[in-house]
Write a protein that holds these residues in place. Structure first.
Motif, PDB file in Angstrom:
ATOM      1  N   ALA A 188       0.831  -1.210   0.000  1.00 42.90           N
ATOM      2  CA  ALA A 188       0.000   0.000   0.000  1.00 42.90           C
ATOM      3  C   ALA A 188       0.867   1.261   0.000  1.00 42.90           C
TER       4      ALA A 188
ATOM      5  N   THR B 150       3.310   1.756  -3.236  1.00 48.42           N
ATOM      6  CA  THR B 150       2.657   2.214  -4.464  1.00 48.42           C
ATOM      7  C   THR B 150       1.932   3.541  -4.279  1.00 48.42           C
ATOM      8  N   LEU B 151       2.039   4.121  -3.092  1.00 51.62           N
ATOM      9  CA  LEU B 151       1.277   5.353  -2.817  1.00 51.62           C
ATOM     10  C   LEU B 151       1.858   6.542  -3.575  1.00 51.62           C
ATOM     11  N   ARG B 152       0.974   7.386  -4.076  1.00 50.22           N
ATOM     12  CA  ARG B 152       1.369   8.721  -4.548  1.00 50.22           C
ATOM     13  C   ARG B 152       0.713   9.723  -3.601  1.00 50.22           C
ATOM     14  N   PHE B 153       1.422  10.800  -3.315  1.00 44.69           N
ATOM     15  CA  PHE B 153       0.865  11.762  -2.353  1.00 44.69           C
ATOM     16  C   PHE B 153       1.302  13.176  -2.721  1.00 44.69           C
ATOM     17  N   PRO B 154       0.447  14.161  -2.371  1.00 43.06           N
ATOM     18  CA  PRO B 154       0.773  15.536  -2.761  1.00 43.06           C
ATOM     19  C   PRO B 154       1.836  16.138  -1.849  1.00 43.06           C
TER      20      PRO B 154
ATOM     21  N   THR C 117       2.439  16.530   2.393  1.00 44.61           N
ATOM     22  CA  THR C 117       2.057  15.343   3.158  1.00 44.61           C
ATOM     23  C   THR C 117       3.143  15.039   4.184  1.00 44.61           C
TER      24      THR C 117
ATOM     25  N   HIS D 136       2.669  11.189   9.524  1.00 45.86           N
ATOM     26  CA  HIS D 136       1.496  10.696  10.249  1.00 45.86           C
ATOM     27  C   HIS D 136       0.252  10.679   9.375  1.00 45.86           C
ATOM     28  N   HIS D 137       0.297  11.402   8.241  1.00 48.48           N
ATOM     29  CA  HIS D 137      -0.866  11.396   7.354  1.00 48.48           C
ATOM     30  C   HIS D 137      -1.066  10.053   6.678  1.00 48.48           C
ATOM     31  N   ILE D 138       0.035   9.368   6.369  1.00 48.00           N
ATOM     32  CA  ILE D 138      -0.080   8.201   5.503  1.00 48.00           C
ATOM     33  C   ILE D 138       0.124   6.889   6.241  1.00 48.00           C
TER      34      ILE D 138
ATOM     35  N   VAL E 281      -2.745   4.446   5.852  1.00 44.47           N
ATOM     36  CA  VAL E 281      -2.837   3.825   4.525  1.00 44.47           C
ATOM     37  C   VAL E 281      -2.134   2.474   4.568  1.00 44.47           C
TER      38      VAL E 281
ATOM     39  N   ASP F  36       3.696  15.113 -12.496  1.00 44.95           N
ATOM     40  CA  ASP F  36       2.530  15.942 -12.141  1.00 44.95           C
ATOM     41  C   ASP F  36       2.675  16.604 -10.777  1.00 44.95           C
TER      42      ASP F  36
ATOM     43  N   PHE G 100       3.153  15.215  -7.919  1.00 36.57           N
ATOM     44  CA  PHE G 100       2.902  14.314  -6.789  1.00 36.57           C
ATOM     45  C   PHE G 100       4.194  13.579  -6.435  1.00 36.57           C
TER      46      PHE G 100
END
Lengths: 604, 604
Positions: free
Chosen positions: A444, A447-451, A454, A457-459, A462, A537, A539
């Motif tokens: 998880a 493979t995560l993309r995040f802005p 971030t 503790h935000h992710i 996930v 992009d 991210f």
């Protein structure tokens, strides 16, 4: 009744005598040394000396009748084992933190501490808790553990060596110049740096004062004029050919830090100090001289976290070497456990630990381990920071789980990875279910993309969700920063439940390591190291650095998504391609078979 | 050159004259009133009076040559439209916060503010920013906007009504008793409560001072002896049959709060005050009298968030009524947009807004809307807090997106939901992709299980991930608390990127509302309200409260998981079952067809 005291009781009695003399009701014994780092020299192992607890984090509060040991979730099992005497109470440091205990001491409690060992943030929290009922903290120098420690070892004087700019990517002078600009913009007069990895990075040097961790135990004061005062034992500099390329460098004895600061501070001085990783003694000295401490995370901590291109290049290179060692190890393990077990001479945890070390030693640029390997068979894997006993090392047996968490210091970087194995077929559905969930959790985040913006503790959730779905969790962080030929646990970025107000930015290195632990049965963890990179992009995502095969035997394909299976297939293809040519024939054969069986698995 | 000033320029000029008289360089104009709530009375709409910006959050800093308006992501589009004069600069309040602006003012800047309108935490942050360069905050009373506001409305005197214990689940006396116990355990002398919804909850009353929100604008002081001093305009109490069932209740004029506190405080008094939602004037009064403010989130805020069984029961009941209104609305919309559009008399945003209100008015127990409906056709949906203009309301057209965010105040609770519609077939792949991702985001939280100790910021990314995967995001929170016949946005729990150190616990009500917005084109949002409940294994989850059909037309089945499709099928089955009998024949037919088409969709 036996009137001979056990060693721990006798140390406790000696400490209580000191406490009586200093008229205090309790005494704080943190695991930290004056550098608040994870690795301490033997002379600074005060918590272990008093309690026997050897974990890398924790503290004790000693009262006249007990020793309360505060540890985090990684260490509860270990602490209960190492601190079995009834004088001990073992407490979860976040669920029932020390300040809660302090708040419950009798009214007016006087609590002693060593101001070189407690950071300002702890001092603030503990003082506030005590003040509620009229108590207070009492600074006591020298340290009371040292006073009762008859055979205390000498402080280390490990040699200091320069790190070349080709490796670091930036001269020390350029780093100091950037730090000066920070002082200007924030209106600061000087900073006091007490974290040795920050000092090593800033001066482009590496040392050997503590195990695993090429730091130089020392302190450093840098002012807005660019003057650098380095508080380091001169013996460490020995026959170093060149001093770091800094314009104005002055060497002092470490013991003179506090008196230097008292003299260097003027009324109105603005002094930067990291409130979480500095001795509060510095703050007390600054304030005593009429200056103000500006509490801020060390500029160096934040700056060093964003690796230079040269550092990233080095990290990638050493991870290929490390991947060879991992793959050779996996091949050896899979091919030998059954026969060794059958002949009643099973491979032991220590043998496996020695094997991965010897495989790393065959790699160019390898220096030494980046931490004590966690080589844990069966139920030992449930202790997250288990260290196998050389004289009583458990066997790695056929059909049983085994966990290896291991890494190396290389000339160009630092590695850290974990793999969980079941040698032979695994029919335990609970284990397979948990292993599959841990893999999903790992996948998880991989493979995560995040802005941008971030933070760790935000992710974290996930990653945990596949475990939460099944009512499972793990009581440790999900990922930590890693230094460049420095500490394997590097601030400030971290993925975890705990609030970590640090943006994840390109150039940071971080691990991804979910797990699951069943006390008395097994532990599972899968860990890779990643660099944060930016997509077209804007991210961000985690670019994998670790190239070590992942056991597919225990995975339950039916509960996995196509995407998860295809990711695994691609990963093993990549491991094979990236390590090709560097593997022995045996390991190459193992890897080819693994790629093939992963393809079959992914197609199922 | 035109020398006639526009209204905004003329107000700015008048304010600048006041600023010169008070020898200040800048003046703070927050959107807050003295209660720091979301809904303010017309007399407190100072920010709107000065700038024309009517959003529910934000502030302005006025200097001699410009008005800098700080708004969050929900309001950037709206603020740019409402504050078009070149005197304005529009700034994102979290990306470039006011303190950053203040820190860049000339050295020694004097910045005026009204101490009744700024909470202690802002005061602290702003002061610190100014001090860096020798500036400071200057408290100015009375308010300078009031000084230039010639036709300022009177303060409201809405009638106060008691709330029955059958509805609230706990007497006011019992609540005060619990609050007293909190004072005891924390060593507090008294608390100053300035949040009107907390006061309404504590005294079991509801009022009508502001739109949508049955609060009583007032202040309340409660001491450790249980004495309650309520600062409320006596006219509001009018012919109320019974005063709240509190032992020692004293009524005072609201204007006397600060002088009362100054008298009530003694040297050493420990006074609880919420640092984020109280006027700093209270803190200044306490400190001026030698007392200490203990900054803590209001005990009432935290206690009120965990609904009683009676409150939860009431919430569930009114959500069934609200679901009927939503389903009737959906049926009406789907069945009329095409023909109305074809006959050149399209349904307008205002007509739709009036329709959902009238459908709610047909429900037993409905009182009034819980906020101004966001009825937004086409590109208006991109403005997250859009309010349609009654005289220039956009048409809802065939094949075009439409968004409705709407809720009601009922005798037994408060509702809030959002649905996004496309009437007729939607062929825009970008819209369908985003709509599908928003649904996946919504589904991700609706189905999440999480351990105790989880906080809103931990799980925000679980919701955003399906959007992040596609390089999308939304610039607002994911969920907010909802009051029980109180504010539709209730602290302290919140799901969002922002750190929110409040455990999600059973009994809390929260919304789940991911979205996606493309300026100038459309907005998408799906929002349900949930109660947090505990599963048998101790894990928590969101129990759905909202029963409103979800448009399936725009969903792209190919990129959805089987689990997501089956969830939707079950949801529509549940909506049908729960509302059965309460729907008109037309709406029941619509719902039956929707259930059928969702089944077909789920099976595809």
């Amino acid at each position: 009744m036996n009137d001979r005291l056990t060693p721990v009781r006798s140390r406790h009695a000696a400490l209580v005598q000191q406490m009586v003399e200093h008229q205090i009701d309790a005494y704080l014994v943190p695991r930290f040394d004056a550098h608040q780092g994870e690795y301490t020299a033997p002379c600074d192992e005060r918590l272990a000396h008093l309690t026997g607890f050897t974990g890398s984090a924790g503290m004790a509060i000693v009262t006249k009748d007990k020793i309360v040991v505060f540890v985090d979730g990684r260490y509860t099992v270990q602490a209960r084992r190492q601190c079995a005497d009834p004088v001990f109470a073992i407490t979860h440091i976040t669920e029932a933190p020390p300040e809660q205990f302090l708040a419950q001491l009798p009214n007016g409690a006087q609590v002693g501490f060593d101001p070189m060992l407690i950071p300002p943030s702890w001092h603030h929290r503990f003082s506030r808790a005590l003040r509620k009922h009229g108590g207070q903290l009492v600074a006591i120098t020298p340290n009371l553990i040292d006073a009762i420690w008859t055979d205390r070892p000498e402080a280390p004087v490990g040699k200091v060596l320069p790190m070349q700019v080709a490796q670091s990517g930036e001269t020390s002078a350029a780093k100091i110049e950037r730090l000066k600009r920070h002082f200007m913009s924030e209106g600061l007069d000087f900073s006091v740096e007490t974290q040795p990895d920050n000092i090593a990075w800033l001066l482009n040097v590496r040392g050997s004062d503590v195990l695993y961790n090429p730091i130089v135990q020392s302190f450093l004061v840098c002012d807005r004029g660019g003057r650098v005062d380095w508080f380091v034992d001169r013996r460490k500099l020995g026959n170093m050919d060149e001093l770091p390329d800094v314009d104005q460098l002055n060497i002092h004895a470490p013991e003179s830090l506090i008196s230097f600061i008292a003299k260097r501070t003027h009324a109105g001085s603005q002094v930067a100090l990291d409130p979480d990783f500095s001795p509060v003694a510095v703050q007390l000295a600054v304030e005593g001289a009429g200056g103000s401490v500006v509490p801020e995370r060390s500029w160096t901590t934040l700056t060093k976290a964003k690796k230079t291109d040269a550092e990233l290049e080095g990290m990638k290179n050493c991870h290929v070497r490390d991947g060879v060692a991992w793959t050779e190890f996996s091949a050896w393990l899979h091919e030998n456990v059954e026969s060794r077990d059958a002949t009643n001479a099973p491979i032991t945890e220590i043998e496996a630990e020695d094997r991965i070390l010897s495989l790393r030693q065959q790699q160019p640029g390898f220096l030494y381990e980046s931490f004590r390997s966690i080589s844990a068979a069966g139920s030992n894997g449930a202790m997250c920071h288990y260290a196998s006993d050389r004289d009583a090392s458990a066997p790695i047996t056929w059909h049983a789980p085994y966990l290896l968490d291991s890494g190396g210091q290389y000339e160009t970087g630092t590695t850290d990875a974990t793999r969980s194995f079941v040698l032979g077929a695994q029919s335990d559905v609970a284990y397979r279910t948990a292993y599959t969930a841990v893999f999903k959790a790992f996948h998880a985040l991989m493979t995560l993309r995040f802005p941008k913006g971030t933070q760790g503790h935000h992710i974290d959730a996930v990653c945990r969700r596949p475990l939460w779905d099944l009512g499972m969790d793990y009581d440790h962080g999900t990922g930590h920063g890693v230094g460049h030929l420095l500490s394997v646990h590097e601030h400030p970025q971290r993925i975890g439940k705990q609030h970590n107000p640090v943006d994840l930015v390109p150039g940071m290195i971080i691990t991804i390591e979910p797990g699951h632990y069943v006390e008395g049965r097994y532990g599972i963890r899968i860990e890779n190291q990643c660099a944060i990179v930016e997509d077209d992009d804007g991210f961000l995502r985690f670019e994998n650095l670790t190239w070590a095969p992942i056991d597919i035997g225990p995975l339950i394909g039916e509960v996995m998504s196509t995407e998860q299976k295809l990711w695994l297939k691609q990963y093993h293809h990549d491991v094979q391609a990236i390590l090709s040519g560097a593997l022995t024939e045996r390991a190459a054969g193992f890897m080819a078979r693994l790629v093939e069986s992963t393809e079959t698995f992914a197609a199922s």
